[in-house]
Design an enzyme around this catalytic site. Structure first.
Site, short mmCIF file in Angstrom:
data_model
loop_
_atom_site.label_atom_id
_atom_site.label_comp_id
_atom_site.label_asym_id
_atom_site.label_seq_id
_atom_site.Cartn_x
_atom_site.Cartn_y
_atom_site.Cartn_z
N LYS A 1 0.81 -1.23 0.00
CA LYS A 1 0.00 0.00 0.00
C LYS A 1 0.85 1.28 0.00
O LYS A 1 0.49 2.25 -0.66
CB LYS A 1 -0.94 0.03 1.21
CG LYS A 1 -2.07 -0.99 1.13
CD LYS A 1 -2.99 -0.81 2.33
CE LYS A 1 -4.11 -1.82 2.35
NZ LYS A 1 -5.07 -1.57 3.42
N GLU B 1 -6.27 13.27 -1.76
CA GLU B 1 -5.96 13.79 -0.42
C GLU B 1 -5.95 12.69 0.63
O GLU B 1 -5.14 12.71 1.56
CB GLU B 1 -6.97 14.88 -0.03
CG GLU B 1 -6.84 16.16 -0.84
CD GLU B 1 -5.40 16.72 -0.86
OE1 GLU B 1 -4.78 16.78 0.21
OE2 GLU B 1 -4.90 17.06 -1.95
N ASN C 1 -4.95 2.06 -1.52
CA ASN C 1 -5.50 0.71 -1.71
C ASN C 1 -6.36 0.61 -2.97
O ASN C 1 -6.92 -0.45 -3.25
CB ASN C 1 -6.29 0.24 -0.48
CG ASN C 1 -7.64 0.91 -0.37
OD1 ASN C 1 -7.88 1.95 -0.99
ND2 ASN C 1 -8.53 0.33 0.41
N ASP D 1 -10.07 2.70 2.81
CA ASP D 1 -10.25 1.97 4.08
C ASP D 1 -11.21 2.71 5.01
O ASP D 1 -12.09 2.10 5.63
CB ASP D 1 -8.90 1.76 4.79
CG ASP D 1 -8.09 0.65 4.14
OD1 ASP D 1 -8.69 -0.20 3.45
OD2 ASP D 1 -6.86 0.63 4.31
N GLY E 1 -1.47 1.46 14.27
CA GLY E 1 -0.85 1.14 12.98
C GLY E 1 -1.58 1.83 11.83
O GLY E 1 -2.32 2.80 12.03
N ILE F 1 3.01 2.83 23.76
CA ILE F 1 2.48 4.18 23.92
C ILE F 1 3.12 5.17 22.94
O ILE F 1 2.44 6.07 22.41
CB ILE F 1 2.60 4.67 25.40
CG1 ILE F 1 2.02 6.07 25.58
CG2 ILE F 1 4.00 4.60 25.91
CD1 ILE F 1 0.52 6.17 25.50
N GLY G 1 -15.96 -6.83 11.27
CA GLY G 1 -14.99 -6.32 10.29
C GLY G 1 -15.31 -6.64 8.84
O GLY G 1 -14.86 -5.94 7.94
P1 ATR Z 1 -1.86 -2.32 10.52
O1 ATR Z 1 -1.11 -1.44 9.56
O2 ATR Z 1 -2.58 -3.46 9.87
O3 ATR Z 1 -2.71 -1.55 11.46
P2 ATR Z 1 0.48 -2.59 12.20
O4 ATR Z 1 1.03 -1.31 11.70
O5 ATR Z 1 1.40 -3.75 12.28
O6 ATR Z 1 -0.73 -3.10 11.32
O7 ATR Z 1 -0.22 -2.31 13.62
C1 ATR Z 1 -0.69 -3.34 14.36
C2 ATR Z 1 -1.32 -2.79 15.63
O8 ATR Z 1 -1.78 -3.90 16.41
C3 ATR Z 1 -0.37 -2.02 16.52
O9 ATR Z 1 -1.09 -1.01 17.18
C4 ATR Z 1 0.09 -3.10 17.50
O10 ATR Z 1 0.55 -2.61 18.74
P3 ATR Z 1 2.10 -2.14 18.94
O11 ATR Z 1 2.20 -0.79 18.30
O12 ATR Z 1 2.28 -2.11 20.41
O13 ATR Z 1 2.94 -3.17 18.25
C5 ATR Z 1 -1.18 -3.85 17.70
N1 ATR Z 1 -1.00 -5.22 18.19
C6 ATR Z 1 -0.58 -6.28 17.50
N2 ATR Z 1 -0.57 -7.39 18.29
C7 ATR Z 1 -1.01 -6.99 19.51
C8 ATR Z 1 -1.23 -7.64 20.76
N3 ATR Z 1 -1.00 -8.95 20.91
N4 ATR Z 1 -1.70 -6.91 21.79
C9 ATR Z 1 -1.95 -5.60 21.66
N5 ATR Z 1 -1.74 -4.92 20.50
C10 ATR Z 1 -1.29 -5.60 19.45
#
Ligand code: ATR
Length: 286
Positions: free
Chosen positions: A75, A87, A96, A111, A138, A163, A248
């Site tokens: 993406k 934008e 996407n 999205d 993310g 955080i 979802g």
């Molecule tokens: P996407 O782009 O699909 O949103 P990503 O950038 O990999 O994917 O983000 C995944 C999100 O899921 C993040 O907020 C991640 O938390 P961290 O920033 O702490 O890594 C969260 N995440 C993934 N596994 C998790 C878990 N077991 N418990 C809590 N948060 C989780």
């Protein structure tokens, strides 16, 4: 658009790596059939290092597609390599949905539209809340926070395991968006009318901690962007605690609408038969 002269058939694709799991062909082929349109929508496995060459072929027409959807992990590259990102794509740094016009690749990101379109259809009036909580920081969270801001939700709390990532995202959005640790859930939920999980928690039945949604307003909505399983642990817990839920799968179906309309010239409707077809496939193949 570059419609191949030999067949006059409009062809679009889903560009990902891997891409074999994608349900997008099922969705678009359902609509092509439902509206009696002669088009094609196929999977196109493109490794990240091959994206520049693929985008060149898409632009020139050599790839034989009038556009396509883009999924993981392409993406960001699709956004960077497109000629005319809109934008939304610029704000998210990710695209996407692509379409070719006059030798240029246009790009958008649907999205957020998928998320709000699903809630508009399933829970009309859902956006009349003052406060929303988004779990995760993310790419999925970024598109949803942007969509919520664009719909006028005044206060958005981002909760994340890490955080620092929540703080980064919150400061990018600025006023009205704050960052919190995941263990501050109860405080974050106080007075909220909407909760959205954008993390992979609960995906394919992975373990999920207990969520206590009781600080939310009565009648609040809990949404998940995970769709395998259809009823995630987070949604199940919310339902058991008396809250409304949105799964979802609806977002996946609604994010496909703008692309189909661009490529095939008809705004498609997400109906129960389409949902049933995808659910049957998810149940059979996971
Ligand atoms: P996407 O782009 O699909 O949103 P990503 O950038 O990999 O994917 O983000 C995944 C999100 O899921 C993040 O907020 C991640 O938390 P961290 O920033 O702490 O890594 C969260 N995440 C993934 N596994 C998790 C878990 N077991 N418990 C809590 N948060 C989780």
């Amino acid at each position: 658009m570059n419609v191949p002269r030999e067949t006059n058939k409009r062809r679009a694709c889903i560009i990902g790596h891997p891409v074999s799991h994608s349900r997008s062909p099922m969705v678009h082929c359902y609509w092509l059939k439902a509206y009696g349109l002669s088009g094609e929508y196929v999977r196109k496995d493109v490794a990240p290092e091959d994206m520049p060459a693929f985008m060149d072929d898409l632009r020139s027409g050599a790839a034989g597609f009038i556009g396509g959807n883009v999924t993981m992990p392409n993406k960001a590259a699709a956004f960077e390599l497109a000629d005319r990102p809109d934008e939304l794509a610029k704000a998210l740094g990710a695209a996407n949905t692509l379409w070719v016009e006059d030798g240029l690749i246009y790009a958008s990101n649907t999205d957020g539209i998928g998320f709000t379109g699903n809630l508009d259809a399933s829970h009309p009036g859902w956006d009349k809340v003052e406060k929303a909580v988004v779990l995760g920081a993310g790419g999925g969270a970024r598109s949803i926070v942007l969509a919520l801001k664009n719909r006028g939700i005044a206060e958005i709390c981002i909760l994340n395991r890490t955080i620092g990532k929540a703080e980064e995202l919150a400061s990018w959005f600025g006023e009205g968006v704050s960052a919190h640790k995941m263990d501050g859930l109860a405080g974050g939920l106080e007075g909220a009318g909407l909760f959205v999980n954008t993390t992979s928690l609960g995906m394919k039945g992975s373990p999920v901690p207990e969520f206590d949604f009781s600080a939310m307003k009565t009648g609040s909505l809990v949404a998940d962007i995970v769709y395998v399983p259809l009823e995630t642990s987070i949604l199940k817990q919310a339902k058991e605690q008396g809250f409304k839920t949105a799964e979802g799968l609806g977002m996946l179906l609604h994010q496909a609408v703008p692309g189909f309309e661009k490529w095939f010239g008809k705004k498609p409707v997400v109906d129960d038969a389409l949902r049933a077809e995808i659910i049957a496939d998810l149940e059979a193949n996971g």
